[in-house]
Design a protein around this motif. Sequence first.
Motif, PDB file in Angstrom:
ATOM      1  N   VAL A   1       1.041  -1.258   0.026  1.00 55.81           N
ATOM      2  CA  VAL A   1       0.035  -0.072  -0.138  1.00 55.81           C
ATOM      3  C   VAL A   1       0.933   1.312   0.089  1.00 55.81           C
ATOM      4  O   VAL A   1       0.661   2.328  -0.719  1.00 55.81           O
ATOM      5  CB  VAL A   1      -0.858   0.028   1.152  1.00 55.81           C
ATOM      6  CG1 VAL A   1      -1.991   1.231   1.115  1.00 55.81           C
ATOM      7  CG2 VAL A   1      -1.855  -1.317   1.123  1.00 55.81           C
ATOM      8  N   VAL A   2       1.632   1.121   0.712  1.00 56.09           N
ATOM      9  CA  VAL A   2       2.869   2.382   0.944  1.00 56.09           C
ATOM     10  C   VAL A   2       3.922   2.347  -0.323  1.00 56.09           C
ATOM     11  O   VAL A   2       4.306   3.254  -1.025  1.00 56.09           O
ATOM     12  CB  VAL A   2       3.497   2.505   2.057  1.00 56.09           C
ATOM     13  CG1 VAL A   2       4.479   3.958   2.337  1.00 56.09           C
ATOM     14  CG2 VAL A   2       2.229   2.922   3.150  1.00 56.09           C
TER      15      VAL A   2
ATOM     16  N   PHE B   1       3.216 -14.702   0.851  1.00 49.91           N
ATOM     17  CA  PHE B   1       3.655 -13.091   0.937  1.00 49.91           C
ATOM     18  C   PHE B   1       4.545 -12.910   1.854  1.00 49.91           C
ATOM     19  O   PHE B   1       5.737 -12.008   1.597  1.00 49.91           O
ATOM     20  CB  PHE B   1       2.414 -12.332   0.930  1.00 49.91           C
ATOM     21  CG  PHE B   1       2.526 -10.811   0.900  1.00 49.91           C
ATOM     22  CD1 PHE B   1       2.995 -10.234  -0.350  1.00 49.91           C
ATOM     23  CD2 PHE B   1       2.255 -10.024   1.884  1.00 49.91           C
ATOM     24  CE1 PHE B   1       3.144  -8.882  -0.670  1.00 49.91           C
ATOM     25  CE2 PHE B   1       2.566  -8.768   1.960  1.00 49.91           C
ATOM     26  CZ  PHE B   1       2.986  -8.158   0.669  1.00 49.91           C
ATOM     27  N   LEU B   2       4.338 -13.385   2.931  1.00 51.90           N
ATOM     28  CA  LEU B   2       5.240 -13.053   4.086  1.00 51.90           C
ATOM     29  C   LEU B   2       6.713 -13.556   3.774  1.00 51.90           C
ATOM     30  O   LEU B   2       7.812 -13.132   4.092  1.00 51.90           O
ATOM     31  CB  LEU B   2       4.823 -13.602   5.303  1.00 51.90           C
ATOM     32  CG  LEU B   2       3.824 -12.736   6.426  1.00 51.90           C
ATOM     33  CD1 LEU B   2       3.342 -13.527   7.360  1.00 51.90           C
ATOM     34  CD2 LEU B   2       4.280 -11.197   6.698  1.00 51.90           C
ATOM     35  N   ALA B   3       6.725 -14.842   3.243  1.00 55.21           N
ATOM     36  CA  ALA B   3       8.178 -15.486   2.914  1.00 55.21           C
ATOM     37  C   ALA B   3       8.742 -14.648   2.002  1.00 55.21           C
ATOM     38  O   ALA B   3       9.927 -14.634   2.090  1.00 55.21           O
ATOM     39  CB  ALA B   3       7.571 -17.077   2.241  1.00 55.21           C
TER      40      ALA B   3
ATOM     41  N   SER C   1       0.787  -8.379  -3.825  1.00 50.92           N
ATOM     42  CA  SER C   1      -0.282  -7.889  -3.449  1.00 50.92           C
ATOM     43  C   SER C   1      -1.084  -8.776  -2.911  1.00 50.92           C
ATOM     44  O   SER C   1      -1.723  -9.676  -3.580  1.00 50.92           O
ATOM     45  CB  SER C   1      -0.799  -6.810  -4.403  1.00 50.92           C
ATOM     46  OG  SER C   1      -2.089  -6.493  -4.052  1.00 50.92           O
ATOM     47  N   ILE C   2      -1.670  -8.822  -1.708  1.00 54.64           N
ATOM     48  CA  ILE C   2      -2.525  -9.576  -0.934  1.00 54.64           C
ATOM     49  C   ILE C   2      -4.086  -9.237  -1.825  1.00 54.64           C
ATOM     50  O   ILE C   2      -4.854 -10.282  -2.236  1.00 54.64           O
ATOM     51  CB  ILE C   2      -2.892  -9.329   0.308  1.00 54.64           C
ATOM     52  CG1 ILE C   2      -1.449  -9.897   1.081  1.00 54.64           C
ATOM     53  CG2 ILE C   2      -3.980 -10.027   0.914  1.00 54.64           C
ATOM     54  CD1 ILE C   2      -1.548  -9.581   2.667  1.00 54.64           C
ATOM     55  N   ALA C   3      -4.101  -7.973  -2.096  1.00 56.50           N
ATOM     56  CA  ALA C   3      -5.369  -7.783  -2.592  1.00 56.50           C
ATOM     57  C   ALA C   3      -5.520  -8.153  -4.048  1.00 56.50           C
ATOM     58  O   ALA C   3      -6.717  -8.938  -4.575  1.00 56.50           O
ATOM     59  CB  ALA C   3      -5.577  -5.960  -2.825  1.00 56.50           C
TER      60      ALA C   3
END
Length: 451
Positions: free
Chosen positions: A111-112, A164-166, A408-410
């Motif tokens: 997001v940022v 995503f964290l990985a 992106s999770i989204a």
Amino acid sequence: MTDSRSPTADSAPASSPVAQPPLLERLFRLSERQTNVRQEVIAGVTTFLTMAYIIFVNPNVMAAAGMDKGAVFVATCLAAAVGCLIMGLYANYPFALAPGMGLNAFFSYVVVGEMGYSWQVALGAVFISGVVFLLLSVFKVREWIIDSIPISLRQALAAGVGLFLAIIALKSAGIVTASPATLVTLGDLKSSDAILAALSFFLIAALAYRRILGSVMIGILVVTVIALIMGKVEYAGLFSAPPSMAPTFMQLDIAGAFEVGMISVIFAFLFVDMFDTAGTLLSTADRARLLDEERKLPGMGKALMADSSATVVGSLMGSSNTTTFVESTAGVAAGGRTGLTAVVCAGLFLLALFFSPLVGMVPACATAGALMYVAVLMTSGLSSIDWDDITEAAPAVIAAVMMPLSFSIANGIALGFITYAVIKTLSGRSRDVSVSVYLLAALFVAKFIFF
């Protein structure tokens, strides 16, 4: 999010018939839940030790968004304390809350970092998602939404956040780097950051396997000490007054979060928080034998309201979504049955406010190992997907792999819903698709076309 090998509630110590303090008995119904003060205090301490790593990890992750590390540390502790107090005193359940892993990384790095929004706008989006979650809980719409989303997609969302964290952990440690030829490639494994991050991960995994209490926190602290000896960080002491929260307190930009491009971000914050919380509550309550005959959690609405309220409060202080931690199972295994467990955990988070110098010394390579370990646990949900049904498996894989690959999770959520609706329809199984899934898929298609 820590040791999946924790003993079940069956191993909890039997409570004694000793009379309980009247006030605590009235507040937490200790005798009714067949527990006592000593057992609840032990459970609260146990839960805190298994999830205390968040006070080290969250400031490091959110500092990548340009936020003041000290202020985020205070916001993390206070958001966790507030969430635990609401859960304990209002819902009377032994579940602990804190800013969750995954969405904090999405906040900072996507997001940022990628989308270019300010962290103030991102906090505004967290606030809005929390308010929506709270309203869904108040008006009891959440059950309809949760029940209407396929289990395979719910599991895929958690696994995708793990992946995503990985990739974030590997990238921050320099183990994976960019490549113009292959997009990504192996980094310099001889670098000190890569070696220390790997050591952190190895230690945490080994300690968790041995069922060592606080395995994640121990791994982080050991690598921090090694980094200190190597001169990578400077000793700043252990105790001090809490840092000022002024840099982040009430700095959110709610108006900016109403921009059209932020809709998918708010959806991501809301959906991941809602499904993660619901799944954690049910699985932890099952171990504590708190489910009724219909395998439902009595008063689950109160528990969900505690979660959503904590997210709203946390966003005002300067933290990403606050959620129920699966580490609560460790406290349940130690005998926690009432909200007193959560209240004890809240007190320990407040006490942690005076350890800010220690948190400031923790290097990113130490928390990278913790991120990688949490990623391993979150991807375990893929094992429950029906791999023999391609109409369930294919959308789940798309949702999970597109989160790290699109960073992106989204996007992962959106493509998962679209894939599910299209494949089910083309396969002649449109009856398997709920109205809400079709509606969300249509909204996500419109987002990709027009925004």
